[in-house]
Design an enzyme around this catalytic site. Structure first.
Site, PDB file in Angstrom:
ATOM      1  N   LYS A  14       0.785  -1.297   0.097  1.00  0.00           N
ATOM      2  CA  LYS A  14       0.178  -0.067   0.049  1.00  0.00           C
ATOM      3  C   LYS A  14       0.640   1.327   0.073  1.00  0.00           C
ATOM      4  O   LYS A  14       0.571   2.143  -0.838  1.00  0.00           O
ATOM      5  CB  LYS A  14      -0.889  -0.155   1.226  1.00  0.00           C
ATOM      6  N   ARG A  89      -9.045   4.361   9.680  1.00  0.00           N
ATOM      7  CA  ARG A  89      -8.845   3.047  10.084  1.00  0.00           C
ATOM      8  C   ARG A  89     -10.038   2.704  11.286  1.00  0.00           C
ATOM      9  O   ARG A  89      -9.912   1.662  11.749  1.00  0.00           O
ATOM     10  CB  ARG A  89      -7.564   3.038  11.150  1.00  0.00           C
ATOM     11  N   ARG A 128      11.706 -12.230   5.884  1.00  0.00           N
ATOM     12  CA  ARG A 128      12.957 -11.191   6.503  1.00  0.00           C
ATOM     13  C   ARG A 128      13.907 -12.015   7.345  1.00  0.00           C
ATOM     14  O   ARG A 128      13.556 -12.334   8.772  1.00  0.00           O
ATOM     15  CB  ARG A 128      12.639  -9.900   6.793  1.00  0.00           C
ATOM     16  N   ARG A 161      13.874 -11.520  13.243  1.00  0.00           N
ATOM     17  CA  ARG A 161      13.230 -10.539  14.370  1.00  0.00           C
ATOM     18  C   ARG A 161      11.909 -11.105  14.735  1.00  0.00           C
ATOM     19  O   ARG A 161      11.077 -11.522  14.048  1.00  0.00           O
ATOM     20  CB  ARG A 161      12.933  -9.084  13.633  1.00  0.00           C
ATOM     21  N   ARG A 172      -0.997  -9.381  13.806  1.00  0.00           N
ATOM     22  CA  ARG A 172      -1.090  -8.371  13.048  1.00  0.00           C
ATOM     23  C   ARG A 172      -1.934  -8.323  11.981  1.00  0.00           C
ATOM     24  O   ARG A 172      -2.773  -7.334  11.539  1.00  0.00           O
ATOM     25  CB  ARG A 172       0.440  -7.937  12.616  1.00  0.00           C
TER      26      ARG A 172
END
Ligand code: AMP
Length: 217
Positions: A14, A89, A128, A161, A172
């Site tokens: 986005k 939101r 990642r 991480r 999330r």
């Protein structure tokens, strides 16, 4: 002149698309996340308040967020149109935006919603890995190391991480999906929602969004 809101889950691209579209159309890209980060870096009272929520991964309260955004869209550089990224939101934010625009005889015209299948989002967001010794960063989808889990430069074992681990990413995505879908329904009821395929090369996705914007201009 176009007034639009861009929707998409984390990992849907986005932010990148909002920048591409804003520069293609010569309109302002407004990211409330960037505004809060800037306020926080400048240690303004708004920034310090926002930081408390951002550091816990929570939404900044509606009243603070709405007044910041409504002030921003009143500025001269927003007069020729804008693309909102990260706002609204909540339904309350969407309603406040509609009311404010209506009072100046404007309205949100179109809401592209970049959709990407869940497994692809997970792959993008959990891919990642970094090297604890030389800090090199890899991505299993876009920049994989030559040997799985091993740094190309120094042979150390790569680490992931905690934010990028599957359980955290799933939570999330679930939280974001809840409010994104509620807003998609809100704009669908106004016949403004346009679902855009978010798979494939980023430039193709930009073209898909541009053709959605072309339909209204
Ligand atoms: P973002 O970069 O869009 O992910 O935003 C970073 C953080 O800023 C979010 O996790 C929230 O804490 C805050 N934030 C950004 N936009 C909003 C919004 N529209 N409403 C409430 N909080 C927001």
């Amino acid at each position: 002149m176009v007034y639009c809101v861009l929707l998409g889950l984390p990992g849907a691209g986005k932010g990148t698309q909002a920048l591409n579209i804003a520069s293609d159309r010569g309109i302002l890209h407004i990211s409330t996340g960037d505004m809060f980060r800037e306020a926080s870096a400048n240690r303004t009272s708004l920034g310090l308040e926002a930081q408390e929520y951002m550091s816990k991964g929570e939404l900044v309260p509606d009243d603070v967020t709405i007044s910041m955004l409504l002030e921003r869209i009143e500025e001269d550089d927003a007069a020729s149109g804008f693309m909102l990224d990260g706002f609204p939101r909540t339904i309350k934010q969407a309603e406040a935006l509609d009311i404010a625009l209506e009072s100046s005889r404007k309205q949100i015209e179109v809401v592209p919603y970049i959709k990407v299948p869940e497994d692809l989002l997970m792959a993008r967001l959990t891919g990642r890995w970094s090297c604890p010794d030389c800090s090199a960063i890899y991505h299993t989808v876009t920049k994989a190391p030559e040997v799985d889990g091993v740094c190309d430069s120094c042979d150390s074992h790569l680490l992931q991480r905690s934010d990028d681990q599957p359980v955290t990413v799933k939570t999330r995505l679930d939280t974001n999906r809840e409010w994104t879908e509620a807003l998609a329904t809100y704009y669908e009821d106004q016949n403004k929602l346009r679902v855009v395929d978010g798979t494939g090369d980023p430039y193709l996705i930009t073209e898909r969004i541009i053709s959605v914007l072309d339909e209204i201009s």
